[in-house]
Design an enzyme around this catalytic site. Structure first.
Site, mmCIF file in Angstrom:
data_model
loop_
_atom_site.group_PDB
_atom_site.id
_atom_site.type_symbol
_atom_site.label_atom_id
_atom_site.label_comp_id
_atom_site.label_asym_id
_atom_site.label_seq_id
_atom_site.Cartn_x
_atom_site.Cartn_y
_atom_site.Cartn_z
ATOM 1 C CE LYS A 15 -5.434 -10.597 7.502
ATOM 2 N NZ LYS A 15 -6.578 -11.014 6.659
ATOM 3 N NE ARG A 52 -3.029 -15.337 4.629
ATOM 4 C CZ ARG A 52 -3.003 -14.003 4.536
ATOM 5 N NH1 ARG A 52 -2.062 -13.305 5.108
ATOM 6 N NH2 ARG A 52 -3.947 -13.371 3.886
ATOM 7 N NE ARG A 77 -7.706 -4.808 -0.959
ATOM 8 C CZ ARG A 77 -7.197 -5.525 0.029
ATOM 9 N NH1 ARG A 77 -6.764 -4.931 1.129
ATOM 10 N NH2 ARG A 77 -7.110 -6.835 -0.063
ATOM 11 N NE ARG A 124 -4.014 -7.261 -2.642
ATOM 12 C CZ ARG A 124 -4.108 -7.609 -1.367
ATOM 13 N NH1 ARG A 124 -3.921 -6.710 -0.417
ATOM 14 N NH2 ARG A 124 -4.373 -8.859 -1.048
ATOM 15 N NE ARG A 138 -6.990 -12.907 -1.454
ATOM 16 C CZ ARG A 138 -7.297 -11.602 -1.510
ATOM 17 N NH1 ARG A 138 -7.956 -11.123 -2.557
ATOM 18 N NH2 ARG A 138 -6.955 -10.799 -0.541
#
Ligand code: B4P
Length: 198
Positions: free
Chosen positions: A14, A89, A128, A134, A146
């Site tokens: 996204k 969401r 990532r 993160r 998640r």
């Protein structure tokens, strides 16, 4: 206004595709994930609360993110349109967004959903996580959490927009350019009414 919801599970791309949409259509990018991470790096009270949930892979309360989006809409009154990235969401967030836009005589033009399977999502996020710093990208268990949050609370938001005939699905696997090409086809085929030309 051209108002797009970019939808998909964590790691679907996204944020990546939002950058292409901004460059092509001059839209304002509203990523609730980015806004929350900004609050965390500024050490605000909201950021401190949000961090605990985000690090565990859980969603932040609806009222918090709805308030953040409302402020951003008010701060960008002259925008040509918005990309909502990672928002809504939950169905409560989707209903609140419809109400916020309606109060400004605006509406969502389309939801574009990026379809990516769980194995590819986990692979992308762990990759990532190696250099993003993160916390929520560094551990398989948190990534699974998640994805579970997405399946239990977020996936249903697609039906909310499908019932308004605003849902469009795009294959999110392939090169970034090829995926953008498919997104672009959806946007180019929207009718003048859908993009708010009265
Ligand atoms: P977000 O920041 O929204 O993050 P995301 O779902 O992980 O990312 P995205 O799908 O944008 O992936 P990206 O393009 O970066 O959310 C983080 C957390 O914030 C949530 O878990 C939640 O706690 C909280 N939160 C945010 N919004 C909320 C809301 N509305 N309500 C409640 N809580 C909320 O891509 C991922 C990786 O894949 C990148 O490394 C990218 O380079 C790579 N990639 C992209 N496209 C690719 C392709 N085609 N091929 C290969 N790799 C690709």
């Amino acid at each position: 206004m051209l108002n797009l919801v970019l939808f998909g599970p964590p790691g679907a791309g996204k944020g990546t595709q939002s950058q292409n949409l901004i460059a092509t259509y001059g839209l304002i990018h509203l990523s609730t994930g980015d806004i929350l991470r900004n609050e965390i790096s500024n050490g605000t009270a909201l950021g401190i609360e949000a961090k605990k949930l985000m690090d565990e892979g859980l969603l932040v309360p609806d009222a918090v993110v709805i308030g953040m989006i409302s402020n951003k809409l008010d701060a960008n009154k002259d925008a040509k349109g918005f990309i909502f990235d990672g928002f809504p969401r939950t169905v409560a967030q989707a209903e609140a967004l419809d109400n916020l836009l309606a109060s400004k005589n605006e509406s969502i033009s389309a939801m574009i959903a990026l379809e990516v399977d769980k194995i590819e999502l986990e692979k992308r996020l762990l990759l990532r996580g190696k250099d993003s710093g993160r916390v929520d990208d560094q551990n398989s268990e948190i990534i699974k959490k998640r994805i579970e949050e997405y399946i239990s609370k977020t996936e249903v938001v697609a039906s909310f927009y499908a019932s308004q005939n605003k849902f469009f699905s795009v294959n999110g696997i392939g090169s970034i350019d090829a995926i953008f090409n498919e997104i672009n086809k959806v946007v180019s085929n929207l009718s003048p009414t859908e993009i708010g030309e009265k």
